[in-house]
Write an enzyme that holds these catalytic residues in place. Structure first.
Site, mmCIF file in Angstrom:
data_model
loop_
_atom_site.group_PDB
_atom_site.id
_atom_site.type_symbol
_atom_site.label_atom_id
_atom_site.label_comp_id
_atom_site.label_asym_id
_atom_site.label_seq_id
_atom_site.Cartn_x
_atom_site.Cartn_y
_atom_site.Cartn_z
ATOM 1 N N CYS A 7 -6.513 -0.475 9.486
ATOM 2 C CA CYS A 7 -5.059 -0.530 9.365
ATOM 3 C C CYS A 7 -4.337 -0.567 10.716
ATOM 4 O O CYS A 7 -3.118 -0.621 10.767
ATOM 5 C CB CYS A 7 -4.543 0.648 8.544
ATOM 6 N N HIS A 54 9.069 -9.215 3.336
ATOM 7 C CA HIS A 54 8.529 -10.193 4.274
ATOM 8 C C HIS A 54 8.863 -9.885 5.727
ATOM 9 O O HIS A 54 8.921 -10.792 6.562
ATOM 10 C CB HIS A 54 8.974 -11.613 3.915
ATOM 11 N N GLU A 94 1.812 1.587 -2.172
ATOM 12 C CA GLU A 94 1.368 0.678 -1.107
ATOM 13 C C GLU A 94 0.431 -0.358 -1.721
ATOM 14 O O GLU A 94 0.442 -1.529 -1.366
ATOM 15 C CB GLU A 94 0.645 1.456 -0.012
#
Lengths: 136, 136, 136
Positions: free
Chosen positions: A12, A62, A122
């Site tokens: 991550c 986005h 998530e």
């Protein structure tokens, strides 16, 4: 939304994205005013969606959320690759993002209602939940 | 179920329908009685489903719920178009319907358990939730 | 996982299976330590999944859970039919299984966090939920 976890000890730390799913619960009394357009509502679902969409979803959708601790040179490079970059002064974990969403929404709620909880997924199997009662 | 919101300032003032989704949570202690048919249960899922289905779902399913404030002439016309009409003394918002379901179920629960919460989804993204702890 | 309810007054007295679905919620403070690999997390989702998978899912998955009250002769026969049999000293209802999962997980959580709630779905429409606040 995409994010990267600064100095994380796993995959991550790289820029990667999620299809976050947001669930906002308000608390309040239902309006008891027969004949009023909003009679029987705590809040008009349409009004809540408008607030959540305009203040949170449209801004985060986005976008790439980056910890301000990232070296400036890297941030400059990223700015050349995307126009939707959000620099935040926290690690963009689900826990911190859901707290930030609580902070944002609290500034824009109609009178008479308050946040009860916010759950941010998530992924389909991982969520963080914020409760007003734990944050007073 | 179909409904219409009397004097609402939007499309919902017209008769329209939803595939509501109902989630009922009871609270109680698990029976600790080895050898008893219901040992280890707070309530038999089958018994709860039977109550919810017979007292709520079967009554509301494919019905039209209308605020009694609607002009009598309109209600009479509606009665000619459908046999399943429910006249209620409240605006049939999700908030008010979930409260009404709580009122109904409280009259039919087995001894030893009580309502903890009821969540009623009007759509996949909109729900109202009733908590016993907020309504004592 | 498969189970059977000893002396239950219905079909569930027979061995049958479910695709259980487990939802574990921990509570704790987000780490505020800029530059730390786990900065901004209550718990690393990956760490939680590892604990839940190794301590619960992998043990219960495709196993047969049986109340120790079953006659020993029956248990012996079952052991000849399957290698994954779990004999428990409680009726394996969803309520009791979720309590047992709470007991197991409490022994393996990282420091600084604790269980908030566990919801165990037996089917898509039936769940039992355990709250730490009800079990102190």
């Amino acid at each position: 939304m995409a994010h990267a976890l600064f100095e994380y000890d796993g995959l991550c730390r790289n820029i990667h994205g999620h299809s976050y799913n947001l669930e906002v619960t308000l608390i309040g009394k239902s309006k008891k005013q027969p004949g009023h357009p909003k009679d029987g509502m705590v809040v008009d679902f349409g009004e809540l969606k408008k607030i959540v969409n305009s203040k949170v979803v449209e801004k985060f959708d986005h976008a790439l959320m980056i910890n301000s601790l990232f070296p400036e040179s890297q941030i400059e490079l990223l700015k050349q690759t995307t126009k939707r970059i959000i620099i935040v002064d926290f690690q963009p974990t689900t826990e911190n993002i859901v707290s930030d969403i609580a902070r944002i929404l609290q500034q824009h709620l109609p009178t008479g209602v308050s946040l009860f909880s916010i759950r941010l997924y998530e992924t389909v199997t991982s969520f963080a939940e914020w409760f007003a009662s734990d944050n007073q």
